[in-house]
Scaffold this motif. Structure first.
Motif, PDB file in Angstrom:
ATOM      1  N   LEU A  85       0.880  -1.171   0.000  1.00 12.31           N
ATOM      2  CA  LEU A  85       0.000   0.000   0.000  1.00 12.31           C
ATOM      3  C   LEU A  85       0.918   1.221   0.000  1.00 12.31           C
TER       4      LEU A  85
ATOM      5  N   VAL B  94      -6.034  -0.332  -3.367  1.00 13.96           N
ATOM      6  CA  VAL B  94      -5.282   0.855  -2.939  1.00 13.96           C
ATOM      7  C   VAL B  94      -6.194   2.078  -2.951  1.00 13.96           C
TER       8      VAL B  94
ATOM      9  N   VAL C 253      -8.666   1.921   0.010  1.00 14.89           N
ATOM     10  CA  VAL C 253      -8.041   2.276   1.283  1.00 14.89           C
ATOM     11  C   VAL C 253      -7.845   3.790   1.370  1.00 14.89           C
TER      12      VAL C 253
ATOM     13  N   ASN D 267      -5.626  -4.863   6.285  1.00 14.27           N
ATOM     14  CA  ASN D 267      -5.658  -4.047   5.073  1.00 14.27           C
ATOM     15  C   ASN D 267      -5.944  -2.571   5.356  1.00 14.27           C
TER      16      ASN D 267
END
Length: 440
Positions: A258, A281, A284, A308
């Motif tokens: 990430l 990605v 998030v 995550n």
């Protein structure tokens, strides 16, 4: 006992009136019964054949497109229509997005009785070669030339043999025939029902489920394939605890990055991780933008998996607690936090139980929910009891999101601030979505 209804095999012509949530065209037959037609688009005139007939509805497949819709395109994959992995390759990606947005908004309104104050722009990414997790079906069929490897056929238990799969990560998708040959070369080709695919950034792994022992010669053959392809090969004779590498070079070292948060997330091939790395990605990043993590802010991450969301939240300085029902995932999350030099708290609890409700108790400024398809209904009272003024909900099922949204709004004083889709599974009818709830 009533007489069994006979299903006509004669083709039927009809105009397609709309599109169902699962991506099938909808029309009505002479009895007024809705007919759900595979591979048909709204406005098209098609010739279809029934595949299933019930009292209240029928299912069919289009066998000829007499008047195609203007937006229809040629499917990219030669196996589309037989393989059940994709449902929407005949629709351009931007039209797929529009369809999924309609599904989300309709479900929110119809099931939850809510409408978002703000519609979020869809999160989109690559539409080919994106899929990093999959379960491939394997079948030994001597009459068809040996071993078949692929996805199940649409509405059928049969395996659709494919020479390549353009939605799978190319490290695996371009080796489908090689996989069939590999299984066919083993001593028990008829006792291997499944190959699980798990891809990280640097490594890709295959887990072979086998129902009879592998010989030393089989293990040598698998090790040679691993060395030649760079794929990690593992075997699974029983449950997930029996998964082991066939050779040292097939070590369990899968991970993904990430980058915005300088975080590396390690996982095992059988762990749950998101299938689409670029969308993950972006998801998030969007979640953290709404959660506003910073030092002094307390955030609860429910259904945290391997970390995550937890790890990036901790990187931004928030005091974050992650709760997950699978002990193995929590162990990986704790290890990931240590490896990344992050301070985060984790707990194991079934969030559909009273124990999970107790574990989620406490004061938090915000809550992140990333539940399975069944949703988060049981833990919502605990979420409301945290005093959080914001809840961010990442959903893999629009119907359960809509149900839970209705509960948060009607019973717990939240309002649906924003919602939108994430195109985690291009060319399928699967709808992943993102929602933000606020309360004063």
């Amino acid at each position: 006992m009533g007489r069994k209804r006979r299903m006509s095999r004669e083709p039927v012509e009809a105009r397609i009136e709309g599109m169902a949530h699962e991506g099938r065209g909808i029309t009505h037959d002479a009895q007024g019964r809705p007919v759900f037609v595979d591979f048909a688009l709204p406005g098209e005139r098609v010739r279809y054949r029934y595949t299933k007939l019930r009292r209240q509805r029928a299912e069919a497949t289009a066998i000829e497109i007499l008047e195609p819709a203007a937006e229809r395109i040629a499917p990219h994959c030669d196996h589309f229509g037989t393989c059940g992995g994709c449902a929407l390759q005949h629709l351009p990606p931007e039209a797929q997005i529009a369809h999924k947005e309609r599904v989300l908004l309709e479900q929110l309104q119809r099931i939850g009785g809510v409408e978002p104050e703000q519609r979020l722009a869809p999160l989109t990414g690559p539409v080919w070669g994106y899929r990093r997790k999959a379960r491939l079906a394997v079948k030994h069929v001597p009459k068809k030339g040996g071993v078949l490897v692929g996805f199940r056929e649409k509405h059928s238990p049969l395996v659709a043999p494919v020479d390549s799969c353009p939605v799978l990560d190319p490290r695996v998708g371009e080796r489908m025939q090689d996989l069939a040959s590999l299984v066919g070369s083993l001593s028990i080709p008829d006792r291997i029902p499944q190959i699980e695919v798990a891809c990280g950034d640097a490594r890709a792994a295959l887990v072979l489920r086998h129902l009879a022992p592998l010989t030393d010669s089989d293990l040598d053959r698998l090790s040679e394939f691993a060395a030649a392809t760079g794929l990690a090969i593992l075997r699974q004779p029983g449950d997930e605890s029996t998964v082991t590498p066939v050779a040292p070079q097939s070590a369990l070292d899968l991970s993904y990055a990430l980058p915005p948060y300088d975080v590396e997330v390690a996982f095992l091939p059988t762990d749950f991780t998101q299938v689409n790395a670029p969308i993950n990605v972006a998801m998030v990043e969007q979640a953290l933008e709404w959660l506003q993590p910073r030092p002094g802010r307390r955030i609860l991450d429910l259904f945290c998996g391997v970390g995550n969301f937890t790890l990036p939240l901790a990187r931004e300085g928030a005091a974050v607690t992650g709760i997950e029902g699978e002990a193995g995932l929590v162990r990986r999350a704790e290890e990931n936090a240590a490896t990344n030099g992050l301070d985060a708290s984790f707990a194991v609890a079934d969030l559909a139980s009273e124990e999970g409700t107790r574990q989620a108790a406490g004061h938090y400024d915000a809550v992140l929910l990333d539940p399975p398809r069944s949703g988060a209904q049981e833990v919502l009272p605990a979420v409301a009891g945290t005093g959080a003024s914001r809840v961010v909900y990442c959903s893999c099922g629009p119907a359960t999101l809509a149900r839970d949204a209705g509960i948060l709004v009607a019973e717990h004083g939240f309002r649906l601030k924003a919602a939108g889709i994430m195109d985690m599974f291009p060319h399928t009818a699967h709808v992943e979505s993102f929602a933000v709830f606020d309360r004063d």
